[in-house]
Design an enzyme around this catalytic site. Structure first.
Site, PDB file in Angstrom:
ATOM      1  CD  GLN A  55      -1.034  -1.033   3.564  1.00  0.00           C
ATOM      2  OE1 GLN A  55      -2.217  -1.247   3.388  1.00  0.00           O
ATOM      3  NE2 GLN A  55      -0.413  -1.414   4.670  1.00  0.00           N
ATOM      4  CG  ASP A 110      -1.859   2.658  14.221  1.00  0.00           C
ATOM      5  OD1 ASP A 110      -2.108   2.736  15.427  1.00  0.00           O
ATOM      6  OD2 ASP A 110      -2.683   2.210  13.396  1.00  0.00           O
ATOM      7  N   GLY A 162      -3.115 -11.337   8.344  1.00  0.00           N
ATOM      8  CA  GLY A 162      -3.893 -11.778   9.502  1.00  0.00           C
ATOM      9  C   GLY A 162      -4.790 -12.964   9.182  1.00  0.00           C
ATOM     10  CG  ASP A 179      -6.487  -0.922  14.778  1.00  0.00           C
ATOM     11  OD1 ASP A 179      -7.111  -0.207  13.983  1.00  0.00           O
ATOM     12  OD2 ASP A 179      -5.557  -0.501  15.493  1.00  0.00           O
TER      13      ASP A 179
HETATM   14  N1  SAM Z   1      -7.512   2.845  12.768  1.00  0.00           N
HETATM   15  C1  SAM Z   1      -7.391   2.649  11.407  1.00  0.00           C
HETATM   16  C2  SAM Z   1      -8.631   2.848  10.601  1.00  0.00           C
HETATM   17  O1  SAM Z   1      -9.711   2.397  10.966  1.00  0.00           O
HETATM   18  O2  SAM Z   1      -8.513   3.484   9.566  1.00  0.00           O
HETATM   19  C3  SAM Z   1      -6.674   1.370  11.090  1.00  0.00           C
HETATM   20  C4  SAM Z   1      -5.236   1.672  11.278  1.00  0.00           C
HETATM   21  S1  SAM Z   1      -4.063   0.420  11.136  1.00  0.00           S
HETATM   22  C5  SAM Z   1      -2.778   1.394  10.432  1.00  0.00           C
HETATM   23  C6  SAM Z   1      -4.616  -0.625   9.819  1.00  0.00           C
HETATM   24  C7  SAM Z   1      -3.582  -1.679   9.488  1.00  0.00           C
HETATM   25  O3  SAM Z   1      -4.236  -2.836   8.981  1.00  0.00           O
HETATM   26  C8  SAM Z   1      -2.556  -1.285   8.434  1.00  0.00           C
HETATM   27  O4  SAM Z   1      -1.311  -1.121   9.048  1.00  0.00           O
HETATM   28  C9  SAM Z   1      -2.560  -2.449   7.448  1.00  0.00           C
HETATM   29  O5  SAM Z   1      -1.282  -2.826   7.019  1.00  0.00           O
HETATM   30  C10 SAM Z   1      -3.231  -3.543   8.268  1.00  0.00           C
HETATM   31  N2  SAM Z   1      -3.842  -4.614   7.461  1.00  0.00           N
HETATM   32  C11 SAM Z   1      -4.633  -4.485   6.383  1.00  0.00           C
HETATM   33  N3  SAM Z   1      -4.966  -5.713   5.906  1.00  0.00           N
HETATM   34  C12 SAM Z   1      -4.359  -6.627   6.711  1.00  0.00           C
HETATM   35  C13 SAM Z   1      -4.316  -8.050   6.733  1.00  0.00           C
HETATM   36  N4  SAM Z   1      -4.944  -8.776   5.802  1.00  0.00           N
HETATM   37  N5  SAM Z   1      -3.619  -8.644   7.716  1.00  0.00           N
HETATM   38  C14 SAM Z   1      -2.976  -7.917   8.657  1.00  0.00           C
HETATM   39  N6  SAM Z   1      -2.972  -6.564   8.670  1.00  0.00           N
HETATM   40  C15 SAM Z   1      -3.653  -5.920   7.716  1.00  0.00           C
END
Ligand code: SAM
Length: 303
Positions: A55, A110, A162, A179
């Site tokens: 991303q 984060d 995940g 999250d």
């Molecule tokens: N609080 C935020 C929001 O609702 O916009 C979410 C923030 S956090 C940075 C989201 C994280 O989810 C990202 O770092 C991203 O890399 C992770 N993410 C997305 N898809 C994922 C997956 N399939 N497995 C693990 N992490 C994932």
């Protein structure tokens, strides 16, 4: 040469003053295609912009919201209001579960959710699984106050999908917090029935799962879809809300799925009073109130 330099400098000075005169500013705009609208925030400068294998990650210094993290053009957090989302996704389930010692966070690279979890002394171990190592690296550099908990001895970071982690995990957790980014791109798999069913399998008999469940005003089909899928896998399903100004529509949902504990009659007030956490949004009244939902949201969920 001198001529070219002079012309260039004159042009730059002209643009600078013309911008000031016309009150022009740099802006980051997150577009909400579902409602043909968006949120626009004035920025002073870009602190980081890079593409990971998964991303686009950007960090901005804004005029009024402090530093801001965006992924693929969507605001993930701003220093001004991140406390609301992180407190609500964490403390609500942690004051419903009587003793959550082992916690799995999916996404959350984060570190904001981990920061809140670590305020609870009963938590022994946290596994954090984010698909993108780069998010955590960037946050450790630009948001040390938010992310430093990722380095705690109580936290184990795994950088992988995940969905796959949950499929093969043998360990059982008291609480799973999802999250994640929105249900597009790499986040999509975190909003499927199979994934929720696999989460159920690695929760203890009295385990709880919460997720970020999007905006009921702008992404209502997602709220409905999460509700349907949760109901297939869990006997107790509820939603709660919070006001997060920089998320689409400002009103954000959290899904709550549980094997045993019903949030309607559970809040560990004595523990809350004893813990004396220094929080800016969550408190006992907010805990009770956040499960009270407006009719249009209740209709979405009960459909
Ligand atoms: N609080 C935020 C929001 O609702 O916009 C979410 C923030 S956090 C940075 C989201 C994280 O989810 C990202 O770092 C991203 O890399 C992770 N993410 C997305 N898809 C994922 C997956 N399939 N497995 C693990 N992490 C994932």
């Amino acid at each position: 040469m001198v001529m070219i330099f002079d012309t260039l400098s004159a042009l730059c000075i002209f643009i600078f003053f013309a911008g000031k005169l016309l009150n022009m500013s740099l802006r980051f705009t997150e577009k909400y295609p579902e409602v043909a609208a968006g949120l626009s925030i004035e920025v002073k400068r870009t602190l980081y912009s890079g593409k990971s294998p998964f991303q686009k990650i950007e960090v901005f210094e804004t005029e009024k919201f402090g530093r801001m993290l965006a992924i693929d053009g969507c605001i993930m957090l701003t220093e001004r209001d991140e406390f609301i989302y992180h407190e609500m996704i964490t403390h609500v389930p942690l004051y419903i579960h009587p003793n959550a010692e082992s916690i799995l966070v999916i996404g959350g690279g984060d570190g904001g959710t981990v920061r809140e979890i670590l305020k609870h002394p009963e938590v022994i171990a946290v596994d954090l699984v984010d698909i993108d190592r780069r998010v955590s690296e960037v946050c450790l550099e630009f948001f040390p106050e938010i992310s430093r908990g990722l380095l705690s001895e109580r936290v184990n970071c795994h950088f992988e999908d995940g969905v796959e982690f949950v499929k093969r995990q043998k360990k059982h957790y008291d609480l799973i917090i999802i999250d994640s980014t929105d249900p597009i791109n790499v986040g999509e798999g975190l909003f499927t029935s199979d994934f929720y069913q696999n989460c159920n399998s690695i929760l203890k008999e009295d385990g709880i799962l919460v997720n970020q469940a999007e905006s009921p005003m702008y992404s209502n089909r997602w709220v409905r879809s999460i509700s349907e899928k949760f109901n297939k896998s869990f006997p107790i399903v509820q939603f709660y809300g919070a006001n997060v100004p920089t998320y689409p529509s400002g009103f954000w949902m959290f899904g709550f799925a549980s094997k045993k504990y019903d949030p309607n009659n559970l809040f560990h007030e004595q523990k809350f009073v004893k813990d004396k956490l220094n929080l800016k949004y969550y408190n006992a009244m907010v805990h009770q109130a956040c499960f009270t939902l407006p009719n249009y949201v209740k209709d979405l969920i009960n459909d």
